[in-house]
Design an enzyme around this catalytic site. Sequence first.
Site, PDB file in Angstrom:
ATOM      1  CG  ASP A   1      -2.078   0.923   1.118  1.00  0.00           C
ATOM      2  OD1 ASP A   1      -2.358   1.396   0.002  1.00  0.00           O
ATOM      3  OD2 ASP A   1      -2.727   1.194   2.158  1.00  0.00           O
TER       4      ASP A   1
ATOM      5  CG  HIS B   1      -0.299   2.049  -9.310  1.00  0.00           C
ATOM      6  ND1 HIS B   1      -0.466   1.696  -7.988  1.00  0.00           N
ATOM      7  CD2 HIS B   1      -1.413   2.733  -9.665  1.00  0.00           C
ATOM      8  CE1 HIS B   1      -1.653   2.155  -7.573  1.00  0.00           C
ATOM      9  NE2 HIS B   1      -2.238   2.785  -8.563  1.00  0.00           N
TER      10      HIS B   1
ATOM     11  CG  LEU C   1       8.950 -17.334  -3.463  1.00  0.00           C
ATOM     12  CD1 LEU C   1       8.670 -17.406  -1.967  1.00  0.00           C
ATOM     13  CD2 LEU C   1       9.476 -15.944  -3.833  1.00  0.00           C
TER      14      LEU C   1
HETATM   15  C1  IPE Z   1      -5.536  -2.679  -0.096  1.00  0.00           C
HETATM   16  O1  IPE Z   1      -5.181  -1.359  -0.296  1.00  0.00           O
HETATM   17  C2  IPE Z   1      -5.519  -3.406  -1.409  1.00  0.00           C
HETATM   18  C3  IPE Z   1      -4.201  -3.565  -2.018  1.00  0.00           C
HETATM   19  C4  IPE Z   1      -3.058  -3.190  -1.523  1.00  0.00           C
HETATM   20  C5  IPE Z   1      -4.192  -4.243  -3.273  1.00  0.00           C
HETATM   21  P1  IPE Z   1      -6.276  -0.200  -0.453  1.00  0.00           P
HETATM   22  O2  IPE Z   1      -5.524   1.050  -0.601  1.00  0.00           O
HETATM   23  O3  IPE Z   1      -7.226  -0.558  -1.523  1.00  0.00           O
HETATM   24  O4  IPE Z   1      -7.026  -0.291   0.946  1.00  0.00           O
HETATM   25  P2  IPE Z   1      -7.854   0.804   1.750  1.00  0.00           P
HETATM   26  O5  IPE Z   1      -8.908   1.314   0.813  1.00  0.00           O
HETATM   27  O6  IPE Z   1      -6.911   1.875   2.151  1.00  0.00           O
HETATM   28  O7  IPE Z   1      -8.403   0.082   2.916  1.00  0.00           O
HETATM   29  C1  IPE Z   2      -1.571   0.253  -3.282  1.00  0.00           C
HETATM   30  O1  IPE Z   2      -1.368   1.626  -3.341  1.00  0.00           O
HETATM   31  C2  IPE Z   2      -1.782  -0.346  -4.661  1.00  0.00           C
HETATM   32  C3  IPE Z   2      -3.168  -0.738  -4.946  1.00  0.00           C
HETATM   33  C4  IPE Z   2      -4.153  -0.735  -4.092  1.00  0.00           C
HETATM   34  C5  IPE Z   2      -3.459  -1.178  -6.298  1.00  0.00           C
HETATM   35  P1  IPE Z   2      -2.570   2.646  -3.378  1.00  0.00           P
HETATM   36  O2  IPE Z   2      -2.915   2.906  -4.793  1.00  0.00           O
HETATM   37  O3  IPE Z   2      -3.684   2.178  -2.534  1.00  0.00           O
HETATM   38  O4  IPE Z   2      -1.895   3.944  -2.748  1.00  0.00           O
HETATM   39  P2  IPE Z   2      -2.510   4.915  -1.662  1.00  0.00           P
HETATM   40  O5  IPE Z   2      -2.968   4.067  -0.520  1.00  0.00           O
HETATM   41  O6  IPE Z   2      -3.642   5.618  -2.312  1.00  0.00           O
HETATM   42  O7  IPE Z   2      -1.391   5.816  -1.289  1.00  0.00           O
HETATM   43 MG    MG Z   3      -4.090   2.384  -0.553  1.00  0.00          MG
END
Ligand code: IPE
Ligand code: IPE
Ligand code: MG
Length: 247
Positions: A22, A39, A133
């Site tokens: 995240d 990303h 792995l």
């Molecule tokens: C969780 O992250 C999903 C992934 C890392 C793929 P999100 O960014 O979607 O989660 P919330 O919305 O902060 O809970």
């Molecule tokens: C995690 O990073 C990747 C996915 C959920 C696909 P985010 O895109 O949720 O990044 P933040 O949480 O908005 O910073």
């Molecule tokens: Mg996120």
Amino acid sequence: MESLKFSINPARLPKHIAIIMDGNGRWAKGQGQDRLFGHYHGVESVRDTVEACAELGVGYLTLYAFSTENWERPVQEVSGLMELLVDTIRKEVPTLNKNNIRLHVIGNTSMLPEKTMSVLNEAIRETAANTGLNLVMALSYSSRWEMGEAAKQLGMDVKAGRLDPGTIDQDCFQKYLCTRNFPDPELMIRTSGEHRISNFLLYQLAYAELYFTPVLWPDFRKEDLYKAILDFQTRERRFGKTSEQLG
Ligand code: IPE
Ligand code: IPE
Ligand code: MG
């Protein structure tokens, strides 16, 4: 500085590490860039983490890459992520094979674009004989979706006379989850400072040690993983017993 790797006790490695990757969006925003930029940079962290797990001899690594709820994000972000996924998987297959890594996917893959699915299936096939792995990508995954599917399949098996409902227990239920062939995660890491599970492996994380770090995913490197493993190795895992009973 010497790598933390050498402080890790190889006899007490977590067999299965699960990571909620995240913070890509916030990382990009911090640089005045578009979310997709985050990303793209997250891919480098995936590479580093996968390589570190393979080198250490971790058995399973599950990466939460896209949740069922993430489909609700802006169309442009979703399609950008899908393209990035196809591109990355295609490029990484030779490296996976070189490092003896076997790819698996869990999630509602019927929601994925056809192109993404075919590239994924090919990568799964091409790495199927690898014995090192196990890399499990959670894509279009959520725990509640998974459990709903398990309940549906259980119901169908009962109705078809293949399953006696009186015999349903934890072992039986487990066989209906996407993770049926994997041991439960022992260590769950979430980056970016959020302290929640976000619909990830709710059932399987029953006794996982949880580790939260403020590091944003695109900044996560091998040393951050080593730090999490070292923290894991200081934990006393009691599984409901008393400390004395563990001996
Ligand atoms: C969780 O992250 C999903 C992934 C890392 C793929 P999100 O960014 O979607 O989660 P919330 O919305 O902060 O809970
Ligand atoms: C995690 O990073 C990747 C996915 C959920 C696909 P985010 O895109 O949720 O990044 P933040 O949480 O908005 O910073
Ligand atoms: Mg996120």
